[in-house]
Design an enzyme around this catalytic site. Structure first.
Site, PDB file in Angstrom:
ATOM      1  N   HIS A 103      43.621  22.590  18.105  1.00 16.19           N
ATOM      2  CA  HIS A 103      44.163  22.696  19.460  1.00 16.19           C
ATOM      3  C   HIS A 103      43.052  22.447  20.486  1.00 16.19           C
ATOM      4  O   HIS A 103      41.868  22.545  20.183  1.00 16.19           O
ATOM      5  CB  HIS A 103      44.766  24.086  19.698  1.00 16.19           C
ATOM      6  CG  HIS A 103      43.756  25.199  19.656  1.00 16.19           C
ATOM      7  ND1 HIS A 103      43.193  25.664  18.489  1.00 16.19           N
ATOM      8  CD2 HIS A 103      43.182  25.921  20.657  1.00 16.19           C
ATOM      9  CE1 HIS A 103      42.327  26.634  18.775  1.00 16.19           C
ATOM     10  NE2 HIS A 103      42.297  26.808  20.068  1.00 16.19           N
ATOM     11  N   ASP A 105      42.257  24.204  24.281  1.00 20.46           N
ATOM     12  CA  ASP A 105      42.669  25.502  24.811  1.00 20.46           C
ATOM     13  C   ASP A 105      43.743  25.391  25.898  1.00 20.46           C
ATOM     14  O   ASP A 105      43.601  24.616  26.854  1.00 20.46           O
ATOM     15  CB  ASP A 105      41.454  26.257  25.366  1.00 20.46           C
ATOM     16  CG  ASP A 105      40.520  26.696  24.236  1.00 20.46           C
ATOM     17  OD1 ASP A 105      41.021  27.019  23.135  1.00 20.46           O
ATOM     18  OD2 ASP A 105      39.284  26.691  24.443  1.00 20.46           O
ATOM     19  N   HIS A 257      39.569  21.767  18.710  1.00 22.66           N
ATOM     20  CA  HIS A 257      38.819  22.595  17.766  1.00 22.66           C
ATOM     21  C   HIS A 257      39.763  23.399  16.888  1.00 22.66           C
ATOM     22  O   HIS A 257      40.945  23.577  17.209  1.00 22.66           O
ATOM     23  CB  HIS A 257      37.833  23.513  18.492  1.00 22.66           C
ATOM     24  CG  HIS A 257      38.460  24.377  19.540  1.00 22.66           C
ATOM     25  ND1 HIS A 257      38.765  23.909  20.804  1.00 22.66           N
ATOM     26  CD2 HIS A 257      38.849  25.677  19.517  1.00 22.66           C
ATOM     27  CE1 HIS A 257      39.295  24.885  21.512  1.00 22.66           C
ATOM     28  NE2 HIS A 257      39.383  25.977  20.757  1.00 22.66           N
ATOM     29  N   ARG A 273      35.110  34.573  24.269  1.00 21.39           N
ATOM     30  CA  ARG A 273      35.230  33.291  24.978  1.00 21.39           C
ATOM     31  C   ARG A 273      35.488  33.498  26.466  1.00 21.39           C
ATOM     32  O   ARG A 273      36.323  34.330  26.832  1.00 21.39           O
ATOM     33  CB  ARG A 273      36.400  32.501  24.376  1.00 21.39           C
ATOM     34  CG  ARG A 273      36.486  31.068  24.865  1.00 21.39           C
ATOM     35  CD  ARG A 273      37.685  30.362  24.273  1.00 21.39           C
ATOM     36  NE  ARG A 273      38.836  30.481  25.132  1.00 21.39           N
ATOM     37  CZ  ARG A 273      40.094  30.235  24.756  1.00 21.39           C
ATOM     38  NH1 ARG A 273      40.365  29.885  23.510  1.00 21.39           N
ATOM     39  NH2 ARG A 273      41.074  30.353  25.613  1.00 21.39           N
TER      40      ARG A 273
HETATM   41  C1  SIN Z   1      39.075  29.269  20.042  1.00 20.60           C
HETATM   42  O1  SIN Z   1      40.060  28.710  19.552  1.00 20.60           O
HETATM   43  O2  SIN Z   1      38.853  29.228  21.261  1.00 20.60           O
HETATM   44  C2  SIN Z   1      38.103  30.028  19.179  1.00 20.60           C
HETATM   45  C3  SIN Z   1      37.589  29.228  18.044  1.00 20.60           C
HETATM   46  C4  SIN Z   1      36.883  30.079  17.048  1.00 20.60           C
HETATM   47  O3  SIN Z   1      37.165  31.289  16.943  1.00 20.60           O
HETATM   48  O4  SIN Z   1      36.059  29.538  16.319  1.00 20.60           O
END
Ligand code: SIN
Length: 287
Positions: A103, A105, A257, A273
Site C-alpha cells: 500500500h 499510506d 510499502h 510513524r
Molecule cells: C506502515 O505501513 O506505515 C508501516 C510499515 C511497517 O510497519 O514496516
C-alpha cells in the site's frame, strides 16, 4: 560535520549521515534533506535514538502532520504519532504488523499524505522487514500500450473493504458507524506526476485501490491485478532490514510499502510513524 547522502540497495534509496535528528535542523540542512528526498524517494538514517517529541519536531520540517482515522492506534501523548506495535505503546492498542500488505499510506482519503517518517524502536531478530517499491521505475517500465491505457485515467480507492477484511480473526476492532461513513470512495489519478520531482509514478496499490474508472469490472480487475503484479516485481523492490533506531522516510506519492511477517509469539515489533499531509496540488498534477 556535513550531510552525506549515499545511494544504497536500489536507485531510489539513500542513506543519510552527518546529522543528529534529536537536534533542531538549521534551514540549510532541512533543505538539503528535502532535496535528497525528492532525488531518492526513500531516505534511511541510522542510529537515531530520538524521543517522540524529537520525532514530531523533525517531521515538522517537511509539513503539517496528520493522525489516523483509527484513533485507537495513536499515541495518547502525541496524537501525531501512529503506533505500530505488537505489544501496544503510549496508550495505543496493539497492532501486529499493521502494514503487512502492499500500500501507499492513506490513499483512501481525498488528499493522501505526501510522506511518512517511521522510527524503528523494537526490532525482531528475524522477519519484520519493510519492502518498498519504486513506483517511478514501475511506471517507466510499462509498455507503451499500457501507458496509453492508464495515462489520464482515475482510480477509486476505499478503506472499508481492507479494514473489514482485517477485522476477521479479531486482529482489529469492528469499525464504528462514524468510520464507515468517513471511508467513502475517493478518486485519484492512476498515474501521478509528483509536483516535487516532475516525474510520473504509478499510483495504484493493492491495499486500497478497488477499481479503475471507465472500465467494466472484469477489465478493471484484470488491469489492476496486472499493475499490482508488475509494481511488486523484485527489480522495483528494496527490502529494509531494520536496526533499532533507524528512521526511514518515504515519499508516499512515488513508493509503496509492505511489512513482512514475524513471529509475534516470540518477538515484539514496535514502530512509530508520523505522516505528513499532502496538498491538493498533487491531485491537480495528474498526468
Ligand atoms: C506502515 O505501513 O506505515 C508501516 C510499515 C511497517 O510497519 O514496516
Amino acid at each position: 560535520m556535513s550531510l552525506s547522502v549515499t545511494r544504497i540497495g536500489k536507485s531510489f534509496v539513500a542513506e543519510v549521515g552527518g546529522v543528529d535528528l534529536s537536534q533542531p535542523l538549521d534551514s540549510e540542512t532541512a533543505e538539503q534533506i528535502r532535496q535528497a528526498w525528492w532525488d531518492n524517494s526513500i531516505l534511511v538514517f541510522r542510529d537515531q535514538d530520538i524521543t517522540d517529541e524529537q520525532h514530531v519536531a523533525f517531521s515538522h520540517n517537511f509539513g503539517e502532520l496528520q493522525g489516523h482515522s483509527v484513533t485507537a492506534w495513536l499515541s495518547r501523548d502525541h496524537p501525531e504519532i501512529l503506533v505500530l506495535s505488537s505489544k501496544g505503546r503510549s496508550g495505543a492498542m496493539p497492532l501486529k504488523n499493521g502494514g503487512a500488505y502492499w500500500h501507499s499510506d492513506i490513499t483512501y482519503e481525498a488528499v493522501p499524505p505526501m510522506g511518512s517518517i517511521l522510527h524503528g524502536i523494537t526490532i525482531p531478530p528475524e522477519g519484520g522487514d519493510t519492502l518498498y517499491a519504486d513506483m517511478y521505475a514501475a511506471y517507466d517500465a510499462l509498455d507503451d500500450e499500457t501507458k496509453a491505457l492508464i495515462d489520464g485515467r482515475m482510480a477509486i480507492h476505499n478503506y472499508q473493504l481492507r479494514y473489514i477484511k482485517m477485522t476477521e480473526g479479531g486482529a482489529r476492532p469492528a469499525p464504528t458507524a462514524e468510520q464507515l461513513a468517513e471511508w467513502q470512495d475517493v478518486r485519484h489519478p492512476v498515474v501521478l506526476k509528483n509536483p516535487d520531482s516532475g516525474r510520473k509514478a504509478l499510483f495504484v496499490n493493492e491495499g486500497f485501490t478497488v477499481s479503475i474508472e471507465g472500465l467494466g469490472k472484469e477489465e478493471s480487475d484484470a488491469l489492476l491485478e496486472k499493475l499490482f503484479a508488475h509494481s511488486e516485481k523484485p527489480e522495483f523492490v528494496y527490502a529494509h532490514k531494520w536496526r533499532p533506531h533507524d528512521i526511514v522516510m518515504w515519499d508516499n506519492r512515488c513508493t509503496m510499502h509492505s511489512a513482512t511477517d514475524f513471529d509475534d509469539n516470540k518477538y515484539e515489533r514496535t514502530m512509530q510513524r508520523t505522516t505528513i499531509k499532502g496538498t491538493a496540488l498533487q491531485q491537480a498534477a495528474a498526468a
